[in-house]
Design an enzyme around this catalytic site. Structure first.
Site, PDB file in Angstrom:
ATOM      1  N   GLN A  47       0.817  -1.219   0.000  1.00 13.38           N
ATOM      2  CA  GLN A  47       0.000   0.000   0.000  1.00 13.38           C
ATOM      3  C   GLN A  47       0.853   1.272   0.000  1.00 13.38           C
ATOM      4  OE1 GLN A  47      -3.029  -0.385   3.112  1.00 13.38           O
ATOM      5  NE2 GLN A  47      -4.405  -1.329   1.616  1.00 13.38           N
ATOM      6  N   LYS A  94       4.661   6.399   8.621  1.00 14.66           N
ATOM      7  CA  LYS A  94       4.115   5.756   9.822  1.00 14.66           C
ATOM      8  C   LYS A  94       5.061   5.868  11.013  1.00 14.66           C
ATOM      9  CE  LYS A  94       1.749   1.743  11.627  1.00 14.66           C
ATOM     10  NZ  LYS A  94       1.113   0.432  11.357  1.00 14.66           N
TER      11      LYS A  94
END
Length: 563
Positions: free
Chosen positions: A114, A163
């Site tokens: 992703q 992230k």
């Protein structure tokens, strides 16, 4: 205090006064969503059915309130699903901050699960965008994103956060947001005096109001300006509500589906005063034949718009409200009695056609206007229904019509209506869609029912792609290639299946009864309004022709054309 990146995101949103966020979680953005959960008393998160709905909802919230709309999505397909909504906001200068999360910094460029370069993908459709790879950059970047989104000519800003940054920690200190000042640095006395002199010399002035006047919230100044100049006023689709639809000076919308009075009046005028419009091709028609009898004054906050599509004889660069505050002090009251009488005669000669003997698009909008007393916030999708909403609902204030103008995004309306209602809980919020548009994002009705957001969805259902069919009828020999939607889809059953109250209506009386009940129930409602497949939007200006060539259905009949 020491905070992790996700906590910093939430604290920065609080700094900016954000009370509602629209989004959809996923793996890379989970840390931020965990903090949203812990801060649900301060920030309301609306879980949409599709990320595109999140962008449209944030857009509708921003347009209807004047605040910055905020949407969130995870990496990869979550982020790319925001793209259409971001582009919609970009084309219409909507202040939006889209926050996405990406894979960890160490995984960038490795085709990680992703992973997508969403900054690269959105570069042409954002006012600015960022990728944050270091925790030290997070708070300054978020603050800068909100400032950029709101300042000057507003627009969407994307902030992509890796992230690892959402988990890393750093010392954080809260800051008060910078004040956003109205852009006035380029307003000069010479430019103001030049325009005032042109107004004094004019015999037949006309004012064209665009979306910039809405963004600037310059309605009071525009109305005062029109009185001083003693001029008629028309608007673009994006300029609705700046001048009241009931104002005696108002002549209606200009352009492809504008009124004959606006199109003919602009063609005849000797001075065209343009307030915050970008001269879209749907406004000008053939640009070489646009307002050829007039000197053009263009007032806009964005200098790149001056002379881009139409050459201006004079211009003032600055925030519309700030410009008019100054210009109104210089303009001496004018008197154009003969010109205004001529315009009034045209308005009487060329009214919009409204037949309420049967259920039509115009009849639906007229009934909606009457029942809501002209006070509802109207969102629309794109097509015939959008033009009828622009023509027949008399908007009385800015930020009352919420619609995709520049990009023309089918599927925009339901999300935008949810966002508008979240920002204006005291107002009736109604989305008007065609059946083709409703199919695209009708899953957002499930969002409305999940949170009991009491929007009213009107589907003007002609079982065809109406605007495309209209072109096929008029210009393509009635070859209806892939525009017929007469299938087994039942919008009432689908809407009920998603938890909404639903109605199917075939007459004006049935529609009015359903609408009144939907308003009284104050729950998510869908009204499937069945109209004829060949109802059309008139007047109309063919592509690349002069707006003075606007024609009506009666004009076509007089020429022996059966449409």
């Amino acid at each position: 205090m020491i905070l992790n990146g996700s906590q910093i995101v939430i604290e920065c949103l609080k700094e900016q006064g954000v009370d509602t966020v629209f989004g959809y979680p996923g793996g890379t953005i989970l840390n931020i969503y965990d903090e949203l959960y812990k801060n649900s008393d301060d920030i309301n998160h609306i879980l949409v059915s599709h990320e595109q709905g999140a962008a449209h909802a944030a857009d509708g919230y921003a347009r209807s309130t004047g605040k910055v709309g905020v949407c969130m999505a995870t990496s990869g397909p979550g982020a790319t699903n925001l793209v259409t909504g971001i582009a919609t906001a970009y084309m219409d200068s909507v202040p939006l901050v889209a926050i996405t999360a990406n894979v960890a910094k160490s995984g960038l460029g490795k085709d990680s699960f992703q992973e997508i370069d969403i900054v690269g993908a959105t570069m042409p459709i954002t006012k600015h965008n960022f990728i944050v790879k270091e925790i030290e950059d997070l708070a300054p970047t978020l603050r800068k994103a909100f400032k950029i989104a709101k300042s000057g000519r507003p627009g969407p800003v994307l902030v992509d956060i890796t992230k690892d940054v959402t988990a890393n920690k750093i010392d954080f200190e809260s800051k008060k947001p910078e004040e956003i000042k109205r852009y006035s640095d380029m307003i000069t006395e010479d430019d103001l005096n030049t325009v005032a002199e042109m107004i004094a010399a004019s015999k037949k002035p006309f004012i064209l109001v665009g979306g910039g006047a809405v963004i600037s919230e310059a309605d009071k100044e525009v109305r005062e300006f029109a009185q001083l100049v003693d001029a008629p006023v028309c608007d673009t689709l994006m300029g609705k509500g700046v001048i009241e639809g009931t104002n005696k000076r108002y002549t209606g919308m200009i352009g492809m589906h504008g009124t004959k009075t606006s199109n003919f009046g602009v063609t005849e005028c000797d001075l065209l005063l343009v307030l915050g419009a970008r001269f879209s091709d749907r406004v000008t028609g053939n640009a070489k034949k646009f307002a050829n009898n007039a000197s053009v004054v263009h007032i806009d906050v964005d200098p790149s718009e001056i002379n881009k599509n139409i050459k201006a004889d004079a211009s003032i660069i600055g925030d519309i409200k700030e410009v008019l505050v100054r210009l109104n002090k210089l303009v001496t009251p004018q008197n154009h009695e003969d010109w205004m009488k001529h315009i009034e005669e045209m308005k009487e000669k060329y009214p919009l056609d409204l037949d309420k003997s049967k259920l039509t698009g115009p009849a639906v909008i007229d009934s909606l206007y009457n029942i809501t007393k002209g006070d509802a916030i109207i969102t629309t999708d794109v097509g015939q229904h959008q033009m009828w909403a622009a023509q027949f609902y008399k908007y009385s204030r800015p930020r009352q019509l919420i619609t995709s103008g520049g990009l023309g995004t089918m599927g925009y309306g339901v999300g935008a209506c949810i966002g508008s209602k979240m920002g204006n809980k005291d107002k009736i919020c109604v989305n008007i869609a065609g059946d083709g548009c409703f199919r695209m994002n009708m899953n957002e009705i499930a969002t409305a029912t999940r949170y009991n957001i009491p929007i009213i969805q009107i589907v003007i259902n002609n079982h065809v792609l109406g605007m495309v069919r209209q072109w096929q009828t008029l210009f393509y020999g009635k070859r209806y290639s892939n525009t017929v939607l007469n299938d087994a889809v039942d919008f009432v059953k689908i809407s009920e299946g998603m938890g909404a109250k639903a109605y199917r209506v075939t007459t004006v009386d049935e529609f009015e009864k359903a609408l009144k009940e939907a308003i009284e129930l104050n729950i998510p409602c869908v009204i499937d309004a069945q109209i004829d497949e060949d109802d059309k939007v008139f007047p109309m200006v063919p592509a690349n022709t002069a707006i003075s060539e606007a024609f009506s259905e009666e004009d076509l009949a007089a020429r022996g054309y059966d449409c």
